[in-house]
Design an enzyme around this catalytic site. Structure first.
Site, short mmCIF file in Angstrom:
data_model
loop_
_atom_site.label_atom_id
_atom_site.label_comp_id
_atom_site.label_asym_id
_atom_site.label_seq_id
_atom_site.Cartn_x
_atom_site.Cartn_y
_atom_site.Cartn_z
N ASP A 23 0.76 -1.10 0.03
CA ASP A 23 -0.13 0.04 -0.09
C ASP A 23 0.83 1.13 0.11
O ASP A 23 1.65 1.34 0.84
CB ASP A 23 -1.05 -0.15 1.47
CG ASP A 23 -1.91 1.04 1.39
OD1 ASP A 23 -1.62 2.20 0.66
OD2 ASP A 23 -2.82 0.84 2.21
N ASN A 37 -7.17 12.69 -9.46
CA ASN A 37 -7.84 13.51 -10.67
C ASN A 37 -7.70 14.74 -10.59
O ASN A 37 -7.12 15.61 -9.81
CB ASN A 37 -9.41 13.26 -10.40
CG ASN A 37 -10.04 13.66 -9.31
OD1 ASN A 37 -9.73 14.80 -9.02
ND2 ASN A 37 -10.46 12.95 -8.19
N VAL A 46 -6.04 5.09 -5.49
CA VAL A 46 -4.75 5.69 -4.90
C VAL A 46 -5.11 7.05 -4.17
O VAL A 46 -4.79 7.33 -3.43
CB VAL A 46 -3.70 5.72 -5.83
CG1 VAL A 46 -2.41 6.50 -5.27
CG2 VAL A 46 -3.11 4.27 -6.15
N ASP A 47 -5.78 7.83 -5.05
CA ASP A 47 -6.03 9.10 -4.79
C ASP A 47 -6.80 9.38 -3.52
O ASP A 47 -6.72 10.04 -2.57
CB ASP A 47 -6.98 9.90 -6.22
CG ASP A 47 -7.07 11.29 -5.72
OD1 ASP A 47 -6.37 11.98 -5.24
OD2 ASP A 47 -7.89 11.88 -6.54
N SER A 135 -2.66 5.42 -13.91
CA SER A 135 -3.47 5.30 -15.00
C SER A 135 -4.06 3.60 -15.16
O SER A 135 -4.73 3.42 -16.12
CB SER A 135 -3.19 5.85 -16.23
OG SER A 135 -3.26 7.43 -16.11
N GLY A 137 -5.46 1.71 -13.05
CA GLY A 137 -6.53 1.43 -12.49
C GLY A 137 -7.90 1.72 -13.47
O GLY A 137 -8.03 1.23 -14.45
N TYR A 139 -8.34 4.12 -14.85
CA TYR A 139 -8.41 4.82 -16.19
C TYR A 139 -8.07 3.86 -17.18
O TYR A 139 -7.85 4.43 -18.37
CB TYR A 139 -7.24 5.87 -15.91
CG TYR A 139 -7.61 7.39 -15.26
CD1 TYR A 139 -8.91 7.26 -14.62
CD2 TYR A 139 -6.94 8.29 -15.32
CE1 TYR A 139 -9.10 8.54 -13.86
CE2 TYR A 139 -7.04 9.45 -14.87
CZ TYR A 139 -8.36 9.81 -14.07
OH TYR A 139 -8.87 10.62 -13.30
#
Length: 183
Positions: A23, A37, A46-47, A135, A137, A139
């Site tokens: 993680d 984003n 993650v964000d 990108s 995941g 995306y």
């Protein structure tokens, strides 16, 4: 969590590349890179994890950025730093990855995320940087291609202060794709 030094053959002026399965919010590094984003106000994956674990200080910094230069959001491929709040890191570098497209080559934007994040980390004087697989995941970027772009871009970078780059991969398939990309 497992870690593997992965780049012993890199030139001495290049950062050492390390793979870690785990993680990213658990990493003790100078910089954690957030696959953000464009709003910079948190989201999923993650964000969301970085915002939740880092606490209100990260969101407050992001709101200040939105009130200033990034009123319309952070453009894809760019990077900007905030505090790391309650995380073990010193800073979070936020970057917005491109959404994968089968009809348009957006690989330069993905490479820019890694390059710009390293540039910002270097300006901060960071010695260590932890990256997620940007990108790959929600995306939709294919993991093997995302790993290839990440590794090639970081290997080509020559930041002055960054001595270690960790790719922190959440699951076994991501870890395996980065192992292959490292050769």
């Amino acid at each position: 969590m497992s870690a593997q030094p992965a780049d012993a053959s890199a030139p001495t002026d290049a950062p050492t590349l390390v793979l870690v399965r785990g993680d990213i919010t658990d990493q003790d590094a100078d910089v954690l890179v957030n696959a953000a984003n464009s709003s910079l106000l948190g989201g999923g994956g993650v964000d969301g994890a970085i915002h939740r674990r880092g606490g209100k200080a990260i969101l407050d910094d992001c709101r200040r950025l939105r009130a200033g230069h990034y009123g319309r959001g952070l453009p894809t491929g760019q990077a900007v730093a905030t505090t790391a709040g309650d995380l073990a890191a010193r800073w979070v570098v936020h970057t917005v990855g491109p959404v994968y497209s089968r009809t348009e080559d957006r690989s330069a934007l993905l490479a820019s995320c890694y390059r710009e994040s390293l540039r910002v980390a270097d300006e901060l004087g960071a010695g260590s940087v932890a990256f997620p697989a940007i990108s790959t995941g929600v995306y939709g970027w294919p993991m093997d291609d995302g790993a290839r772009i990440a590794v090639e871009t970081v290997r080509a970078a020559r930041p002055a202060s960054v001595r270690e780059v960790r790719f922190v991969l959440f699951d076994a398939p991501a870890y395996a794709a980065f192992e292959v990309a490292l050769g």
